[in-house]
Enzyme design. Structure first.
Site, mmCIF file in Angstrom:
data_model
loop_
_atom_site.group_PDB
_atom_site.id
_atom_site.type_symbol
_atom_site.label_atom_id
_atom_site.label_comp_id
_atom_site.label_asym_id
_atom_site.label_seq_id
_atom_site.Cartn_x
_atom_site.Cartn_y
_atom_site.Cartn_z
ATOM 1 N N HIS A 242 -7.062 3.973 6.582
ATOM 2 C CA HIS A 242 -6.237 3.619 5.428
ATOM 3 C C HIS A 242 -5.610 4.873 4.824
ATOM 4 C CE1 HIS A 242 -4.779 1.101 2.213
ATOM 5 N NE2 HIS A 242 -5.356 1.867 1.301
ATOM 6 N N SER B 62 0.826 -1.214 0.000
ATOM 7 C CA SER B 62 0.000 0.000 0.000
ATOM 8 C C SER B 62 0.856 1.258 0.000
ATOM 9 C CB SER B 62 -0.902 0.020 1.244
ATOM 10 O OG SER B 62 -1.833 -1.026 1.206
ATOM 11 N N HIS C 122 -4.947 -9.774 -1.273
ATOM 12 C CA HIS C 122 -5.060 -10.033 0.160
ATOM 13 C C HIS C 122 -6.125 -11.102 0.417
ATOM 14 C CE1 HIS C 122 -3.675 -5.856 -0.305
ATOM 15 N NE2 HIS C 122 -3.012 -6.028 0.827
ATOM 16 N N ALA D 188 2.986 -1.917 4.076
ATOM 17 C CA ALA D 188 2.739 -0.893 5.087
ATOM 18 C C ALA D 188 2.207 -1.613 6.315
ATOM 19 C CB ALA D 188 1.730 0.129 4.574
ATOM 20 N N ASN E 68 1.790 3.662 10.724
ATOM 21 C CA ASN E 68 1.022 4.175 11.864
ATOM 22 C C ASN E 68 1.383 3.340 13.087
ATOM 23 O OD1 ASN E 68 -0.852 2.239 10.083
ATOM 24 N ND2 ASN E 68 -1.324 1.886 12.240
ATOM 25 N N HIS F 150 -3.275 0.448 -4.725
ATOM 26 C CA HIS F 150 -2.694 -0.663 -5.461
ATOM 27 C C HIS F 150 -3.077 -0.518 -6.938
ATOM 28 C CE1 HIS F 150 -1.584 -3.395 -1.983
ATOM 29 N NE2 HIS F 150 -2.289 -2.447 -1.397
ATOM 30 N N MET G 191 -1.605 -7.001 7.071
ATOM 31 C CA MET G 191 -2.614 -7.918 6.529
ATOM 32 C C MET G 191 -2.133 -8.631 5.261
ATOM 33 S SD MET G 191 -5.804 -5.244 6.881
ATOM 34 C CE MET G 191 -5.972 -4.222 8.376
ATOM 35 N N SER G 192 -0.807 -8.775 5.119
ATOM 36 C CA SER G 192 -0.272 -9.363 3.892
ATOM 37 C C SER G 192 1.044 -10.069 4.180
ATOM 38 C CB SER G 192 -0.051 -8.244 2.852
ATOM 39 O OG SER G 192 0.984 -7.370 3.278
ATOM 40 N N TYR H 93 -8.208 -10.998 2.789
ATOM 41 C CA TYR H 93 -9.467 -10.347 3.178
ATOM 42 C C TYR H 93 -10.301 -9.894 1.985
ATOM 43 C CZ TYR H 93 -7.083 -5.809 2.460
ATOM 44 O OH TYR H 93 -6.413 -4.740 1.931
ATOM 45 N N GLU H 94 -9.698 -9.862 0.790
ATOM 46 C CA GLU H 94 -10.480 -9.495 -0.398
ATOM 47 C C GLU H 94 -11.404 -10.629 -0.836
ATOM 48 O OE1 GLU H 94 -8.184 -7.012 -3.445
ATOM 49 O OE2 GLU H 94 -6.572 -7.851 -2.227
#
Length: 273
Positions: free
Chosen positions: A246, A29, A82, A112, A234, A60, A210-211, A84-85
């Site tokens: 995000h 990201s 991902h 990120a 963050n 992306h 998350m990746s 989650y997609e």
């Protein structure tokens, strides 16, 4: 994973190339800007590649960029997939299989991430020394194809020790302060609760995202050398008294882009042919 699908995708890509890439890049990201630095680029949209998923996340671009970077022939993913997609672990990691088929022997995986380690600050770059798979799944579940890799692959040194040392030395050459730490892979798409962050810190995590973990597992299975780099975009929930968004992730990666570009380009220049 069906070798027929891997070969169909790699053949489609190969037909469009005049060079043979040996180094893969997965750009997370806000970090796809590195793809714009590639010289004499060939760009291929994911939606045109047989059996490739499509990237649905803001930040992306959803394309491969193949060409020359710091004297090396590279293939870069501007955007990844991902879990989650809604994709399967095998779909998330399909591009790594295709890169291997194209001849990639090393890969730099970027992301990120939220900082768990309280000594970190947003904008820090962290070389990944190890990871914790907290996703509740694994891309190697299912029948194993011995031609793709061993049934029980060793993950004790999946983040290549020589590449970690090379990254540390590259940062020193640039006068750039970097972190090293353990990356925790969660499924997302929600950010962690403060209690979850405290738990992950207790377990030894320094950053969370998350990746990355699925792609690294498959790269290890395929015998590809791996270097992982997180941009701490963050601080994770509960460390600072502010909500996570995000947009904040994208803004921080924008602020650190020059350091990120200098760092990764120096690493690529220093990787032996």
């Amino acid at each position: 994973m069906d070798q027929k699908l891997i070969k169909e995708a790699s053949n489609f890509i190969q037909e469009k190339l005049s060079v043979k890439p040996t180094l893969g890049l997965i750009l997370g990201s806000g970090l796809g800007v590195l793809g714009e630095e590639i010289e004499n680029p060939t760009k291929i949209s994911y939606k045109d590649i047989p059996h490739f998923p499509e990237s649905t996340v803001s930040g992306h671009k959803g394309q491969l960029v193949i060409g020359t970077l710091e004297g090396k022939q590279v293939i870069a993913m501007q955007g990844r997939f991902h879990y989650y997609e809604g994709y399967t672990m095998q779909q998330v990691t399909f591009p790594v299989r295709v890169m291997k088929e194209l001849g990639i022997d090393s890969i730099i995986v970027t992301n990120a991430a939220g900082g768990i380690n309280e000594t970190f600050e947003p904008g820090n770059l962290m070389v990944i020394a190890d990871h914790i798979n907290n996703m509740g799944s694994n891309p190697l579940i299912g029948p194993n194809d011995d031609q793709l890799g061993a049934r029980f692959p060793d993950m004790s040194k999946v983040y290549d020790r020589e590449y970690i040392e090379l990254a540390v030395n590259s940062a020193k050459e640039l006068g750039l302060e970097i972190q090293q730490g353990v990356y925790v892979g969660n499924t997302g798409p929600v950010y962690e609760t403060p209690a979850e962050v405290r738990m992950l810190r207790t377990l030894g995590g320094d950053a969370v995202g998350m990746s990355t973990v699925p792609e690294v597992i498959v790269a290890g299975h395929a015998g590809i050398r791996v270097l992982g780099i997180s941009c701490i975009s963050n601080m994770a929930a509960g460390i600072l008294d502010q909500p996570l968004t995000h947009q904040e992730v994208i803004e921080t990666t924008e602020q650190v882009r020059e350091d990120f570009l200098r760092f990764v380009k120096k690493i690529i220049a220093n990787i032996p042919n």
